[in-house]
Design a protein around this motif. Structure first.
Motif, PDB file in Angstrom:
ATOM      1  N   HIS A  22       0.874  -1.178   0.000  1.00 34.66           N
ATOM      2  CA  HIS A  22       0.000   0.000   0.000  1.00 34.66           C
ATOM      3  C   HIS A  22       0.903   1.217   0.000  1.00 34.66           C
ATOM      4  O   HIS A  22       1.479   1.585   1.013  1.00 34.66           O
ATOM      5  CB  HIS A  22      -0.920   0.011   1.221  1.00 34.66           C
ATOM      6  CG  HIS A  22      -1.800   1.214   1.284  1.00 34.66           C
ATOM      7  ND1 HIS A  22      -2.842   1.407   0.412  1.00 34.66           N
ATOM      8  CD2 HIS A  22      -1.777   2.277   2.094  1.00 34.66           C
ATOM      9  CE1 HIS A  22      -3.423   2.567   0.702  1.00 34.66           C
ATOM     10  NE2 HIS A  22      -2.802   3.109   1.721  1.00 34.66           N
ATOM     11  N   GLU A  23       1.040   1.832  -1.161  1.00 32.99           N
ATOM     12  CA  GLU A  23       1.920   2.985  -1.299  1.00 32.99           C
ATOM     13  C   GLU A  23       1.114   4.138  -1.866  1.00 32.99           C
ATOM     14  O   GLU A  23       0.352   3.977  -2.815  1.00 32.99           O
ATOM     15  CB  GLU A  23       3.087   2.643  -2.226  1.00 32.99           C
ATOM     16  CG  GLU A  23       4.140   3.709  -2.272  1.00 32.99           C
ATOM     17  CD  GLU A  23       5.368   3.266  -3.040  1.00 32.99           C
ATOM     18  OE1 GLU A  23       6.025   4.145  -3.605  1.00 32.99           O
ATOM     19  OE2 GLU A  23       5.649   2.067  -3.085  1.00 32.99           O
ATOM     20  N   SER A  24       1.288   5.295  -1.239  1.00 32.47           N
ATOM     21  CA  SER A  24       0.582   6.475  -1.696  1.00 32.47           C
ATOM     22  C   SER A  24       1.482   7.684  -1.488  1.00 32.47           C
ATOM     23  O   SER A  24       2.051   7.858  -0.409  1.00 32.47           O
ATOM     24  CB  SER A  24      -0.727   6.636  -0.922  1.00 32.47           C
ATOM     25  OG  SER A  24      -1.397   7.795  -1.343  1.00 32.47           O
ATOM     26  N   ALA A  25       1.614   8.490  -2.503  1.00 33.41           N
ATOM     27  CA  ALA A  25       2.432   9.700  -2.462  1.00 33.41           C
ATOM     28  C   ALA A  25       3.881   9.387  -2.102  1.00 33.41           C
ATOM     29  O   ALA A  25       4.548  10.139  -1.420  1.00 33.41           O
ATOM     30  CB  ALA A  25       1.852  10.724  -1.492  1.00 33.41           C
ATOM     31  N   GLY A  26       4.358   8.243  -2.574  1.00 34.21           N
ATOM     32  CA  GLY A  26       5.747   7.876  -2.332  1.00 34.21           C
ATOM     33  C   GLY A  26       6.019   7.325  -0.948  1.00 34.21           C
ATOM     34  O   GLY A  26       7.165   7.060  -0.602  1.00 34.21           O
TER      35      GLY A  26
END
Length: 164
Positions: A45-49
């Motif tokens: 789960h990756e968001s905005a780096g």
């Protein structure tokens, strides 16, 4: 041939074969496809780096618990799987952290299903790489240079002499 893998006995081997068959390469293109189907691939789960907590996906409700139990059994025998489990427990937070043990056992079950796919797809028995597998991978010269650089960064002067 599945019983050559640590942690897998005749009953577990029969249950694994009933779920994935004797030739998993017919249904799963690679070991990664099998681990994803079983629900033993790591969550992402990756968001905005930024990497956040990724829960593993739900997989086969019969195979996943069986492989987790087999992994618990495998880490109680001497070999590469036990060494991997101990390395992962230390990386995830140590032996006093129950979550670290659970994460490490899921990762060990992942390694176990990869081994199962390779044994069944390659039609070859399992060969254990040994408990010292991870120790043999490190290059002594490179490790020496790393430790010298670390001591120099701390302000120490280091001279190296060959052992007698």
């Amino acid at each position: 041939m599945l019983t050559t893998i640590p942690g897998i006995g005749p009953i577990a081997a029969a249950a694994i074969i009933s779920e994935i068959g004797t030739h998993p390469a017919e249904f799963f293109a690679s070991d990664a496809h099998l681990t994803s189907w079983a629900g033993l691939c790591p969550g992402n789960h990756e968001s905005a780096g930024k990497r956040k907590h990724g829960t593993p996906r739900k997989g086969n409700q019969h195979l996943k618990p069986l492989l987790v139990e087999a992994a618990w059994s495998a880490v109680r025998t001497e070999g590469r799987l036990r060494a991997r489990y101990h390395r992962l427990v230390l990386r995830f937070g140590g032996y006093r952290n129950p979550a670290a043990k659970k994460k490490a056992i899921i990762a060990t079950a992942h390694t176990l299903i990869v081994n199962i796919w390779n044994v069944l797809a390659g039609d070859t028995p399992y060969t254990d790489l040994g408990a010292g597998f991870y120790d043999r991978r490190t290059d002594p010269e490179r490790e020496t240079q790393r430790l010298i650089a670390k001591l120099n960064a701390l302000g120490h002067t280091v001279t190296i002499e060959p052992a007698a």
